[in-house]
Design a protein around this motif. Structure first.
Motif, PDB file in Angstrom:
ATOM      1  N   ILE A 167       0.845  -1.180   0.000  1.00  0.00           N
ATOM      2  CA  ILE A 167       0.000   0.000   0.000  1.00  0.00           C
ATOM      3  C   ILE A 167       0.881   1.231   0.000  1.00  0.00           C
ATOM      4  N   ASN A 168       0.639   2.090  -0.969  1.00  0.00           N
ATOM      5  CA  ASN A 168       1.382   3.341  -1.025  1.00  0.00           C
ATOM      6  C   ASN A 168       0.750   4.316  -0.033  1.00  0.00           C
ATOM      7  N   ALA A 169       0.171   5.393  -0.504  1.00  0.00           N
ATOM      8  CA  ALA A 169      -0.432   6.346   0.417  1.00  0.00           C
ATOM      9  C   ALA A 169      -1.737   5.813   0.995  1.00  0.00           C
ATOM     10  N   MET A 170      -2.029   6.193   2.223  1.00  0.00           N
ATOM     11  CA  MET A 170      -3.327   5.985   2.840  1.00  0.00           C
ATOM     12  C   MET A 170      -3.815   7.337   3.327  1.00  0.00           C
ATOM     13  N   ALA A 171      -5.116   7.506   3.354  1.00  0.00           N
ATOM     14  CA  ALA A 171      -5.654   8.816   3.668  1.00  0.00           C
ATOM     15  C   ALA A 171      -7.020   8.701   4.315  1.00  0.00           C
ATOM     16  N   TRP A 172      -7.399   9.770   4.982  1.00  0.00           N
ATOM     17  CA  TRP A 172      -8.745   9.942   5.492  1.00  0.00           C
ATOM     18  C   TRP A 172      -9.389  11.130   4.803  1.00  0.00           C
ATOM     19  N   TYR A 173     -10.590  10.929   4.315  1.00  0.00           N
ATOM     20  CA  TYR A 173     -11.426  11.975   3.768  1.00  0.00           C
ATOM     21  C   TYR A 173     -12.670  12.095   4.630  1.00  0.00           C
ATOM     22  N   ARG A 174     -13.377  13.195   4.481  1.00  0.00           N
ATOM     23  CA  ARG A 174     -14.652  13.332   5.169  1.00  0.00           C
ATOM     24  C   ARG A 174     -15.639  14.077   4.285  1.00  0.00           C
ATOM     25  N   GLN A 175     -16.899  13.822   4.519  1.00  0.00           N
ATOM     26  CA  GLN A 175     -17.964  14.474   3.777  1.00  0.00           C
ATOM     27  C   GLN A 175     -19.075  14.852   4.744  1.00  0.00           C
ATOM     28  N   ALA A 176     -19.266  16.145   4.901  1.00  0.00           N
ATOM     29  CA  ALA A 176     -20.337  16.671   5.729  1.00  0.00           C
ATOM     30  C   ALA A 176     -21.587  16.850   4.880  1.00  0.00           C
ATOM     31  N   PRO A 177     -22.758  16.907   5.511  1.00  0.00           N
ATOM     32  CA  PRO A 177     -23.994  17.077   4.747  1.00  0.00           C
ATOM     33  C   PRO A 177     -23.951  18.313   3.859  1.00  0.00           C
ATOM     34  N   GLY A 178     -24.293  18.141   2.595  1.00  0.00           N
ATOM     35  CA  GLY A 178     -24.308  19.245   1.659  1.00  0.00           C
ATOM     36  C   GLY A 178     -22.952  19.703   1.182  1.00  0.00           C
ATOM     37  N   LYS A 179     -21.889  19.014   1.580  1.00  0.00           N
ATOM     38  CA  LYS A 179     -20.541  19.408   1.214  1.00  0.00           C
ATOM     39  C   LYS A 179     -19.878  18.347   0.341  1.00  0.00           C
ATOM     40  N   ARG A 191     -16.726  15.848  -0.685  1.00  0.00           N
ATOM     41  CA  ARG A 191     -15.759  15.062   0.066  1.00  0.00           C
ATOM     42  C   ARG A 191     -14.400  15.763   0.027  1.00  0.00           C
ATOM     43  N   GLU A 192     -13.764  15.896   1.182  1.00  0.00           N
ATOM     44  CA  GLU A 192     -12.511  16.615   1.269  1.00  0.00           C
ATOM     45  C   GLU A 192     -11.452  15.781   1.967  1.00  0.00           C
ATOM     46  N   LEU A 193     -10.210  16.014   1.576  1.00  0.00           N
ATOM     47  CA  LEU A 193      -9.085  15.339   2.195  1.00  0.00           C
ATOM     48  C   LEU A 193      -8.855  15.890   3.591  1.00  0.00           C
ATOM     49  N   VAL A 194      -8.737  15.001   4.557  1.00  0.00           N
ATOM     50  CA  VAL A 194      -8.447  15.377   5.933  1.00  0.00           C
ATOM     51  C   VAL A 194      -6.971  15.194   6.246  1.00  0.00           C
ATOM     52  N   ALA A 195      -6.439  14.027   5.938  1.00  0.00           N
ATOM     53  CA  ALA A 195      -5.054  13.718   6.240  1.00  0.00           C
ATOM     54  C   ALA A 195      -4.584  12.595   5.335  1.00  0.00           C
ATOM     55  N   LYS A 196      -3.303  12.608   5.009  1.00  0.00           N
ATOM     56  CA  LYS A 196      -2.707  11.596   4.157  1.00  0.00           C
ATOM     57  C   LYS A 196      -1.364  11.188   4.736  1.00  0.00           C
ATOM     58  N   ILE A 197      -1.012   9.938   4.550  1.00  0.00           N
ATOM     59  CA  ILE A 197       0.267   9.433   5.025  1.00  0.00           C
ATOM     60  C   ILE A 197       0.858   8.510   3.971  1.00  0.00           C
ATOM     61  N   THR A 198       2.136   8.691   3.681  1.00  0.00           N
ATOM     62  CA  THR A 198       2.808   7.883   2.679  1.00  0.00           C
ATOM     63  C   THR A 198       3.315   6.587   3.290  1.00  0.00           C
ATOM     64  N   GLN A 199       3.810   5.712   2.424  1.00  0.00           N
ATOM     65  CA  GLN A 199       4.405   4.461   2.875  1.00  0.00           C
ATOM     66  C   GLN A 199       5.502   4.712   3.888  1.00  0.00           C
ATOM     67  N   GLY A 200       6.283   5.762   3.671  1.00  0.00           N
ATOM     68  CA  GLY A 200       7.386   6.063   4.554  1.00  0.00           C
ATOM     69  C   GLY A 200       7.031   6.875   5.777  1.00  0.00           C
ATOM     70  N   PHE A 250      -5.525  16.713  14.689  1.00  0.00           N
ATOM     71  CA  PHE A 250      -5.613  15.337  14.201  1.00  0.00           C
ATOM     72  C   PHE A 250      -4.222  14.797  13.912  1.00  0.00           C
ATOM     73  N   THR A 251      -4.050  13.504  14.091  1.00  0.00           N
ATOM     74  CA  THR A 251      -2.803  12.832  13.770  1.00  0.00           C
ATOM     75  C   THR A 251      -3.103  11.544  13.011  1.00  0.00           C
ATOM     76  N   ILE A 252      -2.520  11.418  11.826  1.00  0.00           N
ATOM     77  CA  ILE A 252      -2.663  10.198  11.049  1.00  0.00           C
ATOM     78  C   ILE A 252      -1.421   9.336  11.259  1.00  0.00           C
ATOM     79  N   SER A 253      -1.618   8.038  11.345  1.00  0.00           N
ATOM     80  CA  SER A 253      -0.515   7.105  11.496  1.00  0.00           C
ATOM     81  C   SER A 253      -0.883   5.800  10.807  1.00  0.00           C
ATOM     82  N   ARG A 254       0.076   4.921  10.647  1.00  0.00           N
ATOM     83  CA  ARG A 254      -0.199   3.646   9.996  1.00  0.00           C
ATOM     84  C   ARG A 254       0.682   2.551  10.553  1.00  0.00           C
ATOM     85  N   ASP A 255       0.193   1.342  10.436  1.00  0.00           N
ATOM     86  CA  ASP A 255       0.923   0.143  10.790  1.00  0.00           C
ATOM     87  C   ASP A 255       1.005  -0.683   9.520  1.00  0.00           C
ATOM     88  N   ASN A 256       2.139  -0.633   8.861  1.00  0.00           N
ATOM     89  CA  ASN A 256       2.275  -1.304   7.569  1.00  0.00           C
ATOM     90  C   ASN A 256       2.140  -2.822   7.684  1.00  0.00           C
TER      91      ASN A 256
END
Length: 120
Positions: free
Chosen positions: A31-43, A45-54, A67-73
């Motif tokens: 898996i390369n990048a992983m990310a969180w997006y969010r979509q509020a009512p009437g809005k 979808r927007e990027l919240v946070a992204k994290i690369t493989q590294g 907010f803090t994004i992290s991953r466990d490869n």
């Protein structure tokens, strides 16, 4: 071929904390990048946070410092630690992953979404 399953959403008071998890499974080579997006009512979808493989990260201005994004490869899992939540954070949060399949094809996948509701 790939499934992303999110958990950790819910109802929380303003100023509170939630931790979202997203586990990927299936015919995954890497898996390369992983990310969180969010979509509020009437809005949109927007990027919240992204994290690369590294482990390099990127955040929307609205969540920086909170907010803090992290991953466990090893577990193909991405997390979003959300502190100091605000009512404006209320949205459906979606996990996204840029996956290299075992076939070596590269595709983007989305989770089903998890609701985060912040009350004032």
């Amino acid at each position: 071929q790939v499934q992303l399953v999110e958990s950790g959403g819910g109802l929380v008071q303003a100023g509170g904390t939630l931790r979202l998890s997203c586990a990927a499974s299936g015919s995954i080579f890497s898996i390369n990048a992983m990310a969180w997006y969010r979509q509020a009512p009437g809005k949109r979808r927007e990027l919240v946070a992204k994290i690369t493989q590294g482990g390099s990260t990127n955040y929307a201005d609205s969540v920086k410092g909170r907010f803090t994004i992290s991953r466990d490869n090893a577990k193909n899992t991405v997390y979003l630690q959300m502190n100091s939540l605000e009512p404006e954070d209320t949205a459906v949060y979606y996990c996204n992953a840029d996956v290299v399949l075992t076939t070596r094809a590269q595709l983007g996948y989305w989770g089903q979404g998890t609701q985060v509701t912040v009350s004032s």
